[in-house]
Design a protein around this motif. Structure first.
Motif, short mmCIF file in Angstrom:
data_model
loop_
_atom_site.label_atom_id
_atom_site.label_comp_id
_atom_site.label_asym_id
_atom_site.label_seq_id
_atom_site.Cartn_x
_atom_site.Cartn_y
_atom_site.Cartn_z
N ALA A 177 -35.26 -25.85 65.44
CA ALA A 177 -35.81 -24.48 65.37
C ALA A 177 -34.68 -23.46 65.32
CB ALA A 177 -36.71 -24.22 66.58
N ARG A 178 -33.64 -23.69 66.12
CA ARG A 178 -32.51 -22.76 66.10
C ARG A 178 -31.84 -22.76 64.73
NH1 ARG A 178 -28.34 -24.01 70.38
NH2 ARG A 178 -27.77 -25.60 68.88
N GLY A 179 -31.69 -23.94 64.13
CA GLY A 179 -31.11 -24.03 62.80
C GLY A 179 -31.95 -23.30 61.77
N ARG A 180 -33.24 -23.46 61.88
CA ARG A 180 -34.15 -22.78 60.95
C ARG A 180 -34.08 -21.27 61.12
NH1 ARG A 180 -36.16 -21.92 56.37
NH2 ARG A 180 -38.35 -21.38 56.28
N MET A 181 -34.03 -20.81 62.37
CA MET A 181 -33.93 -19.37 62.63
C MET A 181 -32.61 -18.81 62.09
SD MET A 181 -36.70 -18.39 64.07
CE MET A 181 -36.26 -16.82 64.76
N ASP A 182 -31.53 -19.57 62.27
CA ASP A 182 -30.23 -19.13 61.73
C ASP A 182 -30.30 -19.03 60.21
OD1 ASP A 182 -29.16 -19.02 64.26
OD2 ASP A 182 -28.10 -20.95 64.10
N GLY A 183 -30.95 -19.99 59.57
CA GLY A 183 -31.11 -19.96 58.11
C GLY A 183 -31.92 -18.76 57.65
N LEU A 184 -32.98 -18.46 58.38
CA LEU A 184 -33.80 -17.30 58.03
C LEU A 184 -33.02 -15.99 58.21
CD1 LEU A 184 -37.22 -18.37 59.54
CD2 LEU A 184 -36.63 -18.19 57.12
N ARG A 185 -32.22 -15.92 59.28
CA ARG A 185 -31.41 -14.72 59.50
C ARG A 185 -30.41 -14.53 58.36
NH1 ARG A 185 -30.43 -16.62 64.42
NH2 ARG A 185 -32.08 -16.06 65.81
N GLN A 186 -29.82 -15.64 57.92
CA GLN A 186 -28.85 -15.55 56.85
C GLN A 186 -29.53 -15.14 55.54
OE1 GLN A 186 -26.26 -18.87 56.44
NE2 GLN A 186 -25.25 -18.06 54.63
N GLN A 187 -30.73 -15.61 55.31
CA GLN A 187 -31.45 -15.23 54.10
C GLN A 187 -31.75 -13.74 54.09
OE1 GLN A 187 -34.92 -17.71 53.92
NE2 GLN A 187 -33.92 -19.20 52.61
N ARG A 188 -32.00 -13.18 55.27
CA ARG A 188 -32.29 -11.75 55.33
C ARG A 188 -31.05 -10.92 55.01
NH1 ARG A 188 -34.90 -11.28 60.91
NH2 ARG A 188 -32.98 -10.14 61.25
N SER A 189 -29.87 -11.44 55.36
CA SER A 189 -28.66 -10.65 55.16
C SER A 189 -28.02 -10.86 53.79
CB SER A 189 -27.65 -10.96 56.26
OG SER A 189 -27.24 -12.30 56.18
N SER A 190 -28.33 -11.96 53.12
CA SER A 190 -27.76 -12.20 51.80
C SER A 190 -28.61 -13.23 51.06
CB SER A 190 -26.33 -12.70 51.91
OG SER A 190 -26.31 -13.96 52.52
N PHE A 191 -28.37 -13.36 49.78
CA PHE A 191 -29.07 -14.37 49.00
C PHE A 191 -28.16 -14.82 47.86
CE2 PHE A 191 -30.15 -10.39 47.01
CZ PHE A 191 -30.14 -10.66 45.65
N SER A 192 -28.52 -15.95 47.27
CA SER A 192 -27.74 -16.50 46.16
C SER A 192 -28.48 -16.27 44.86
CB SER A 192 -27.53 -18.00 46.34
OG SER A 192 -26.79 -18.26 47.49
N THR A 193 -27.71 -16.05 43.83
CA THR A 193 -28.28 -15.89 42.49
C THR A 193 -27.26 -16.47 41.50
OG1 THR A 193 -29.29 -14.33 40.96
CG2 THR A 193 -27.35 -13.56 42.15
N TYR A 194 -27.60 -16.46 40.24
CA TYR A 194 -26.71 -16.99 39.22
C TYR A 194 -26.40 -15.89 38.21
CZ TYR A 194 -27.99 -21.43 41.25
OH TYR A 194 -28.18 -22.46 42.12
N ASP A 195 -25.16 -15.86 37.75
CA ASP A 195 -24.79 -14.86 36.75
C ASP A 195 -25.07 -15.39 35.34
OD1 ASP A 195 -22.73 -16.62 36.16
OD2 ASP A 195 -21.17 -15.41 37.11
#
Length: 113
Positions: free
Chosen positions: A76-94
């Protein structure tokens, strides 16, 4: 010496199991001091092989539940950390197909009066 039955310890281990299954970790804190005392006195008791097996089984059962609870909390902690990171940044392709990290800064809403 007459054989003693670990009734109080088995009852406490059943209560601990019930608290684990409910996810009531506050109850575990309350049960811990009594559990330590009863386990410490276990060596002083004259228990039959059968009663020792019953206690050992209950302890192993609760250890497995505790390990599963800890694993669940870590997941659960790992999932919450992942969600927090998604809120602060995201990946895309150029345009060339290279992965690119984009920081999601604060959103500013412009108001015109």
């Amino acid at each position: 010496m007459a054989e003693q039955k670990p009734t109080a310890l088995l009852k406490l281990l059943d209560d601990e199991r019930a608290a684990l299954l409910r996810g009531d970790y506050a109850d575990l804190d309350e049960l811990a001091p009594s559990k330590q005392k009863l386990l410490a006195r276990l060596g002083e008791q004259a228990l039959s092989e059968r009663n020792m097996q019953r206690v050992a089984h209950a302890v192993r059962r609760n250890q497995a539940l505790l390990a599963a609870a800890i694993d669940g909390m870590r997941a659960a902690r790992g999932r919450m950390d992942g969600l927090r990171q998604q809120r602060s940044s995201f990946s895309t392709y150029d345009k060339s197909g290279q992965r690119q990290q984009v920081d999601a800064g604060r959103t500013v809403i412009e108001r015109k009066v």
